[in-house]
Scaffold this motif. Structure first.
Motif, PDB file in Angstrom:
ATOM      1  N   LEU A   5      18.938  18.202  23.753  1.00 44.52           N
ATOM      2  CA  LEU A   5      17.668  18.685  23.469  1.00 44.52           C
ATOM      3  C   LEU A   5      18.109  19.403  21.538  1.00 44.52           C
ATOM      4  N   ILE A   6      18.110  20.691  22.412  1.00 40.21           N
ATOM      5  CA  ILE A   6      18.349  21.763  20.772  1.00 40.21           C
ATOM      6  C   ILE A   6      19.680  20.963  19.536  1.00 40.21           C
ATOM      7  N   ASP A   7      20.523  20.497  20.805  1.00 43.69           N
ATOM      8  CA  ASP A   7      21.557  19.031  19.643  1.00 43.69           C
ATOM      9  C   ASP A   7      21.250  18.178  18.692  1.00 43.69           C
ATOM     10  N   GLY A   8      19.961  17.304  19.135  1.00 46.60           N
ATOM     11  CA  GLY A   8      19.067  16.341  18.391  1.00 46.60           C
ATOM     12  C   GLY A   8      18.578  17.255  17.433  1.00 46.60           C
ATOM     13  N   LEU A   9      17.857  18.203  17.817  1.00 45.37           N
ATOM     14  CA  LEU A   9      16.829  18.741  16.937  1.00 45.37           C
ATOM     15  C   LEU A   9      18.112  19.439  15.568  1.00 45.37           C
ATOM     16  N   LYS A  10      18.605  19.677  16.128  1.00 45.42           N
ATOM     17  CA  LYS A  10      19.869  20.831  15.057  1.00 45.42           C
ATOM     18  C   LYS A  10      20.476  19.396  14.068  1.00 45.42           C
ATOM     19  N   ALA A  11      20.657  18.122  14.378  1.00 42.92           N
ATOM     20  CA  ALA A  11      20.909  16.697  14.210  1.00 42.92           C
ATOM     21  C   ALA A  11      20.217  16.049  12.727  1.00 42.92           C
ATOM     22  N   HIS A  12      19.136  16.477  13.341  1.00 44.94           N
ATOM     23  CA  HIS A  12      17.738  16.138  12.987  1.00 44.94           C
ATOM     24  C   HIS A  12      17.856  17.011  11.419  1.00 44.94           C
ATOM     25  N   ALA A  13      17.701  17.975  11.701  1.00 47.34           N
ATOM     26  CA  ALA A  13      17.716  19.000  10.410  1.00 47.34           C
ATOM     27  C   ALA A  13      18.417  18.674   9.623  1.00 47.34           C
ATOM     28  N   LEU A  14      19.875  19.007   9.930  1.00 48.95           N
ATOM     29  CA  LEU A  14      20.983  19.105   9.626  1.00 48.95           C
ATOM     30  C   LEU A  14      20.845  16.907   9.000  1.00 48.95           C
ATOM     31  N   GLY A  15      20.356  16.086   9.092  1.00 48.14           N
ATOM     32  CA  GLY A  15      20.174  15.026   8.090  1.00 48.14           C
ATOM     33  C   GLY A  15      19.758  15.345   7.415  1.00 48.14           C
ATOM     34  N   HIS A  16      18.546  15.575   7.356  1.00 47.56           N
ATOM     35  CA  HIS A  16      17.392  15.759   6.896  1.00 47.56           C
ATOM     36  C   HIS A  16      17.913  16.781   5.251  1.00 47.56           C
ATOM     37  N   ILE A  17      19.153  17.345   5.770  1.00 51.66           N
ATOM     38  CA  ILE A  17      19.683  18.785   5.085  1.00 51.66           C
ATOM     39  C   ILE A  17      20.207  17.373   3.635  1.00 51.66           C
ATOM     40  N   GLU A  18      20.980  16.697   4.850  1.00 51.11           N
ATOM     41  CA  GLU A  18      21.894  16.189   3.970  1.00 51.11           C
ATOM     42  C   GLU A  18      20.883  14.633   2.699  1.00 51.11           C
ATOM     43  N   LYS A  19      20.204  14.444   3.973  1.00 54.65           N
ATOM     44  CA  LYS A  19      19.247  13.180   2.365  1.00 54.65           C
ATOM     45  C   LYS A  19      19.020  14.487   1.040  1.00 54.65           C
ATOM     46  N   HIS A  20      18.210  15.343   1.540  1.00 55.36           N
ATOM     47  CA  HIS A  20      17.585  15.739   0.587  1.00 55.36           C
ATOM     48  C   HIS A  20      18.701  16.433  -1.023  1.00 55.36           C
ATOM     49  N   LYS A  21      19.729  16.472  -0.606  1.00 61.40           N
ATOM     50  CA  LYS A  21      21.399  17.055  -1.270  1.00 61.40           C
ATOM     51  C   LYS A  21      21.625  15.727  -1.475  1.00 61.40           C
TER      52      LYS A  21
END
Length: 67
Positions: A5-21
């Protein structure tokens, strides 16, 4: 289960960061082709706000939920 679950939350946030970058890079390198954004600076600031939001989430996860 906790780690998944924690890894999933982190992956979700990192994916959004990359999208906005990526969006910022598009504004910086190809702003002439973006007709619906007459205020490029405001659009970039909005993307930066999104990045800050997800970076805050990662910080909270690391501070409170990572062993």
């Amino acid at each position: 289960m906790r780690k998944v679950l924690i890894d999933g939350l982190k992956a979700h946030a990192l994916g959004h960061i990359e999208k906005h970058k990526a969006n910022i890079e598009i504004y910086l390198h190809g702003s002439v082709g973006i007709g619906e954004h007459s205020d490029i600076i405001a659009a970039i600031q909005t993307e930066l706000d999104h990045i800050a939001h997800y970076e805050d989430q990662l910080e909270v996860i690391d501070k409170h939920f990572t062993i």
